[in-house]
Scaffold this motif. Structure first.
Motif, PDB file in Angstrom:
ATOM      1  N   SER A 128      37.338  -6.302 -59.188  1.00 39.04           N
ATOM      2  CA  SER A 128      38.032  -6.679 -57.941  1.00 39.04           C
ATOM      3  C   SER A 128      39.010  -5.608 -57.481  1.00 39.04           C
ATOM      4  O   SER A 128      39.363  -5.557 -56.303  1.00 39.04           O
ATOM      5  CB  SER A 128      38.804  -7.987 -58.157  1.00 39.04           C
ATOM      6  OG  SER A 128      37.928  -8.984 -58.625  1.00 39.04           O
ATOM      7  N   ASN A 129      39.464  -4.769 -58.409  1.00 40.76           N
ATOM      8  CA  ASN A 129      40.538  -3.834 -58.062  1.00 40.76           C
ATOM      9  C   ASN A 129      40.026  -2.559 -57.385  1.00 40.76           C
ATOM     10  O   ASN A 129      40.567  -1.480 -57.589  1.00 40.76           O
ATOM     11  CB  ASN A 129      41.369  -3.495 -59.309  1.00 40.76           C
ATOM     12  CG  ASN A 129      40.534  -2.901 -60.414  1.00 40.76           C
ATOM     13  OD1 ASN A 129      39.301  -2.930 -60.344  1.00 40.76           O
ATOM     14  ND2 ASN A 129      41.169  -2.362 -61.432  1.00 40.76           N
ATOM     15  N   TYR A 130      38.999  -2.689 -56.576  1.00 39.08           N
ATOM     16  CA  TYR A 130      38.553  -1.568 -55.735  1.00 39.08           C
ATOM     17  C   TYR A 130      38.961  -1.832 -54.291  1.00 39.08           C
ATOM     18  O   TYR A 130      39.126  -2.983 -53.883  1.00 39.08           O
ATOM     19  CB  TYR A 130      37.029  -1.415 -55.802  1.00 39.08           C
ATOM     20  CG  TYR A 130      36.583  -0.707 -57.055  1.00 39.08           C
ATOM     21  CD1 TYR A 130      36.480   0.682 -57.084  1.00 39.08           C
ATOM     22  CD2 TYR A 130      36.322  -1.407 -58.215  1.00 39.08           C
ATOM     23  CE1 TYR A 130      36.106   1.339 -58.250  1.00 39.08           C
ATOM     24  CE2 TYR A 130      35.947  -0.761 -59.376  1.00 39.08           C
ATOM     25  CZ  TYR A 130      35.843   0.615 -59.389  1.00 39.08           C
ATOM     26  OH  TYR A 130      35.488   1.270 -60.532  1.00 39.08           O
ATOM     27  N   GLY A 131      39.106  -0.764 -53.527  1.00 38.82           N
ATOM     28  CA  GLY A 131      39.331  -0.912 -52.095  1.00 38.82           C
ATOM     29  C   GLY A 131      38.000  -1.232 -51.437  1.00 38.82           C
ATOM     30  O   GLY A 131      36.956  -0.718 -51.854  1.00 38.82           O
ATOM     31  N   LYS A 132      38.029  -2.118 -50.453  1.00 41.51           N
ATOM     32  CA  LYS A 132      36.792  -2.472 -49.751  1.00 41.51           C
ATOM     33  C   LYS A 132      37.066  -2.501 -48.253  1.00 41.51           C
ATOM     34  O   LYS A 132      38.154  -2.914 -47.824  1.00 41.51           O
ATOM     35  CB  LYS A 132      36.303  -3.863 -50.201  1.00 41.51           C
ATOM     36  CG  LYS A 132      35.697  -3.893 -51.587  1.00 41.51           C
ATOM     37  CD  LYS A 132      36.082  -5.151 -52.347  1.00 41.51           C
ATOM     38  CE  LYS A 132      37.041  -4.837 -53.462  1.00 41.51           C
ATOM     39  NZ  LYS A 132      37.753  -5.980 -54.001  1.00 41.51           N
ATOM     40  N   PHE A 133      36.065  -2.073 -47.510  1.00 43.37           N
ATOM     41  CA  PHE A 133      36.211  -2.051 -46.045  1.00 43.37           C
ATOM     42  C   PHE A 133      34.896  -2.515 -45.443  1.00 43.37           C
ATOM     43  O   PHE A 133      33.829  -2.098 -45.902  1.00 43.37           O
ATOM     44  CB  PHE A 133      36.475  -0.627 -45.536  1.00 43.37           C
ATOM     45  CG  PHE A 133      37.693   0.008 -46.138  1.00 43.37           C
ATOM     46  CD1 PHE A 133      38.931  -0.115 -45.537  1.00 43.37           C
ATOM     47  CD2 PHE A 133      37.599   0.733 -47.321  1.00 43.37           C
ATOM     48  CE1 PHE A 133      40.062   0.475 -46.101  1.00 43.37           C
ATOM     49  CE2 PHE A 133      38.716   1.323 -47.891  1.00 43.37           C
ATOM     50  CZ  PHE A 133      39.954   1.192 -47.278  1.00 43.37           C
TER      51      PHE A 133
END
Ligand SMILES: Cc1cc2nc3c(=O)[nH]c(=O)nc-3n(C[C@H](O)[C@H](O)[C@H](O)COP(=O)(O)OP(=O)(O)OC[C@H]3O[C@@H](n4cnc5c(N)ncnc54)[C@H](O)[C@@H]3O)c2cc1C
Length: 803
Positions: free
Chosen positions: A484-489
């Motif tokens: 979950s600790n990734y950046g997402k766009f």
């Protein structure tokens, strides 16, 4: 006061004055500094003026070196003395760990060109006779340390700036800032208004208040800080000026001040000042002394340097100065605001002020800071930095200023703050958590609750065997990792593909496919690495580094067309889980209707699937180097997905693994990561990402510079090593030696459990990158033979991942 200016700098402390000078030096003459009172009227005037080059971040250390070298220049330009005393300095160790830390700092200094030396206690006592030898185990000597006169430095910057064309207005307070639609600002003061193209917030103690004028809450807080000056000491009479000294165990710094000594402390019971708002009527004031608060440090100080106690206390200074949560400055443009810049949270103005001014002025004038300032970039913080969060972290940072941060040490303040739905589930599996952007994530899993604690160390720790088991489970069976600790766009719209193709260096994937892509700045340097997943012709899901979310958004914003594309950050709306290992396909196949065979769902595929009852985006990628799948679900489904995967995994020997095992496995595969292997000082070919740069697709940002780098080969090369290490692995920033000379630095290191070897990644000049032998890596003061690896240590062909 003039009515128009290209730049208005708010604040005439050492930082604002430096920014002003550097702007004139960069060629912008129409610049105006507005100061509420006299110059230095914030924290600057009562500073102890100490300066040094050592910093935990080598890039910040470089800017500190620059600052100290600059004093000669501004003295020459302005004719104003900076009161520079270069005395040399000692960092004193009282424990073995501290001596190890100093050896590592010395080693890091090697490739920065610093002349640091580890010396014995006897040698330290010769250089600094005031110390009581029995309290120390060794020391590091730095010839470039000393102190300056805060008034002199600030006025030297200011005069030099005025000579360069700048204007300075005193006794004028900026009371509001109003943006205009053309991107300029109305700067409203109590003595009239100025229209400015750019505004710089260098308001120091009032940086929060100036931030609030434009609707932002900057994560800075002032702490009270005390130092004392002793009476005159007979020990100093007729002697050359004493060195600076930092006594880590006493948490004190000391230097000579006229006939006595100045001793300051970063006490554990530090007290914030003006926690919510800074009073405007605070001027060249001091705060009441509180010797009781610093009594424990003074007691140690007097025991370690007995002559100081004999001399007695002549004067005590208690003044406030500001810190960001990690103690590094906050500089750069603010996302969402045009032409608004900050240069605040500078807690070591006399070591860092010059570097901050240089980087910010370049950023404003050239569009790029010209150096790697990630460690100081205001964009490293996001909206989790509430007032109370900042307060807790700043207090912690202050109290730990002179304490060692071990590589496996997680700090406790302000935790847990952000958690994902499976937090309790992971805790029940005895996860040891880490804090990343205030979000809890599992680092490793212990067999019992009692063992779920990191014993901090520079060497292999108690976690080592448990991480080993996690890695071998992934290698031989299947592991489950929260991602979950990734950046997402989410990037959507009819022009989305065209826009992405412009800002990303790689080709844009077709629908249902994934591409990895570097993002480059105009100079062709790495400013991001992304996983681009194409959901539909006009719909993309991007995965990148979460810590850089604001940094990326700021860049996206700068390059977004007015219509046709929307970018939505959605890091916390999508939680993620990944399964990796040879049995991951069998596990997942039972839960989805789609055929997961390589023929139907090959490596780098991406598809919306139902995993059991759960709608998920499933990608066939893996950062471990094994066969693997990443699943992204909206947060409310994460717990159900976790339970489902755990149940289905029982028959496959599934175990959870954490971030530390992932780090070890990605290094075994030579996979780089942001802020380590990928930073704005490296080009894609240097970083081994050349195959992800597509010159055939047409223009993209950084293309010309990348093409040049491709032709020339670049100056540096990322290289992997196997290290003959004993009980400590490289962690990052260690020097790489070749044939007896320091030629580069380590970016990441680990023990590779799947291959049973100590490994490191690092940069060396292209000219030595192909050498077969002769490499060494210095770990905690000892050089270890390092063998360059021509291919990744694990599964060099990539067959496992693709199979
Ligand atoms: C006791 C003590 C000891 C220290 N010792 C050292 C040391 O040894 N070495 C070291 O490097 N650092 C030291 N420091 C820290 C150092 O003082 C700071 O790093 C430095 O002063 C920060 O400068 P600044 O320009 O950011 O902020 P400030 O000095 O606070 O300057 C901000 C300026 O902005 C003006 N201003 C604010 N708002 C407005 C407005 N709205 N309109 C117009 N003007 C405005 C203020 O009047 C002020 O002059 C010490 C600090 C203290 C308190």
């Amino acid at each position: 006061m003039k009515s128009h200016a290209k730049v208005v700098v708010i604040g005439g402390g050492v930082v604002g004055a430096s920014v002003l000078y550097h702007l004139t030096k960069a060629g912008w003459k129409d610049v105006l500094l507005i100061e509420r009172a006299e110059l230095t009227s914030g924290s600057t005037w009562h500073a102890a003026g100490g300066m040094h080059t050592v910093n935990g971040d080598p890039n910040v250390a470089k800017l500190q070196q620059y600052t100290i070298e600059l004093y000669k220049e501004i003295e020459a330009v302005s004719g104003q003395s900076c009161g520079v005393h270069i005395t040399g300095g000692l960092m004193l160790a009282g424990t073995r760990e501290r001596l190890d830390w100093l050896k590592m700092a010395k080693a890091r200094g090697r490739y920065l060109g610093m002349d640091l030396e580890i010396i014995s206690v006897d040698e330290a006592a010769k250089l600094f006779p005031l110390l009581e030898k029995k309290h120390f185990t060794g020391a590091m000597y730095d010839p470039i340390e000393g102190h300056v006169d805060p008034y002199g430095v600030t006025h030297a910057y200011a005069k030099s700036a005025q000579i360069g064309g700048a204007e300075i207005v005193r006794h004028t307070r900026v009371i509001d800032l109003k943006p205009r639609t053309d991107g300029t600002w109305d700067v409203i003061t109590d003595h009239g208004n100025v229209r400015a193209e750019h505004v710089v917030n260098a308001a120091g103690l009032w940086a929060r208040e100036v931030g609030r004028m434009v609707g932002i809450e900057l994560p800075v807080l002032a702490m009270e800080h005390q130092y004392l000056i002793t009476g005159d000491m007979p020990e100093l009479v007729g002697k050359p000026e004493q060195l600076h000294a930092i006594d880590f165990e006493g948490e004190i710094y000391i230097r000579q001040e006229r006939g006595g000594m100045l001793m300051g402390t970063y006490e554990r019971a530090g007290v914030p000042w003006s926690e919510v708002t800074t009073p405007w009527d605070f001027g060249q004031d001091l705060l009441p002394n509180d010797l009781e608060r610093i009594a424990p440090s003074l007691e140690v100080g007097f025991a370690h340097f007995p002559a100081l106690e004999r001399a007695g206390i002549r004067k005590v200074v208690n003044g406030p100065f500001t810190f960001a949560p990690d103690g590094n400055p906050l500089i750069g443009p603010i996302k969402g605001l045009r032409n608004f810049w900050v240069a605040c949270g500078v807690m070591a103005g006399f070591s860092q002020g010059g570097g901050v001014g240089l980087a910010l002025s370049r950023w404003m004038v050239d569009g790029d800071p010209g150096a790697d300032v990630w460690g100081m970039d205001v964009a490293r913080y996001g909206d989790w930095t509430t007032l109370a969060y900042t307060n807790a972290k700043v207090r912690e940072n202050y109290s730990r200023r002179f304490r060692i941060r071990f590589p496996n040490e997680e700090l406790p303040a302000a935790r847990p703050l952000r958690t994902t739905p499976i937090y309790e589930r992971l805790a029940a599996e005895h996860a040891v958590f880490g804090d990343y952007c205030a979000l809890e994530h599992a680092l490793w899993f212990a067999p019992t609750e009692a063992e779920a604690v990191d014993q901090v160390s520079f060497r292999r720790s108690n976690a080592h065997p448990h991480i080993a088991r996690e890695c071998t489970t992934v290698r031989d069976h299947v592991g489950l990792l929260e991602i979950s600790n990734y950046g997402k766009f989410e990037v959507q719209g009819p022009a989305a593909a065209e826009w992405l193709s412009k800002i990303m260096a790689n080709r844009i994937p077709s629908v249902g496919r994934i591409a990895l892509s570097p993002m480059l700045n105009d100079r062709g340097k790495l400013i991001g690495d992304f996983t681009l997943c194409r959901i539909a012709a006009d719909h993309f899901f991007l995965v990148g580094t979460y810590a850089a979310e604001t940094y990326y958004l700021r860049w996206f914003e700068r390059h977004l067309p007015l219509t046709g594309v929307t970018v939505r950050p959605c890091a916390m709306q999508y939680a993620g889980l990944s399964v990796a290992g040879p049995k991951s396909r069998a596990l997942l196949q039972r839960l989805v209707r789609e055929d997961l065979s390589t023929g139907s769902f090959p490596f780098m595929s991406f598809k919306r699937m139902e995993v059991g009852m759960i709608p998920a985006y499933v990608g066939r990628v893996s950062f471990t180097g094994e066969l693997g799948y990443e699943m992204w679900v909206t947060t409310e489904y994460q717990r159900a997905l976790y339970d489902l995967l755990r149940r289905a995994g029982l028959e496959h020997g599934l175990r959870s693994f954490g971030g530390r095992a992932l780090n070890a496995m990605r290094i075994e595969k030579n996979f780089g990561t942001w802020a380590r292997e990928y930073r704005p000082i490296y080009g894609p070919f240097e970083a081994g990402l050349g195959r992800f740069v597509d010159f055939k697709k047409g223009d993209f940002i950084g293309r010309a510079a990348a093409a040049e780098e491709k032709d020339s080969g670049g100056a540096l090369r990322l290289v992997a090593f196997k290290v003959d290490a004993a009980d400590a692995d490289a962690i990052g920033d260690e020097p790489i030696w070749h044939e007896g000379k320091v030629v580069g630095w380590v970016t990441s290191g680990t023990f590779g459990h799947r291959v049973g070897a100590s490994l490191a990644l690092g940069y060396v000049p292209g000219s030595v990158a192909a050498a077969e032998s002769g490499f060494e890596i210095e770990i905690i003061g000892e050089r270890h033979r390092a063998t360059r690896l021509a291919a990744p240590a694990y599964d060099s062909s990539g067959a496992l991942m693709r199979g």
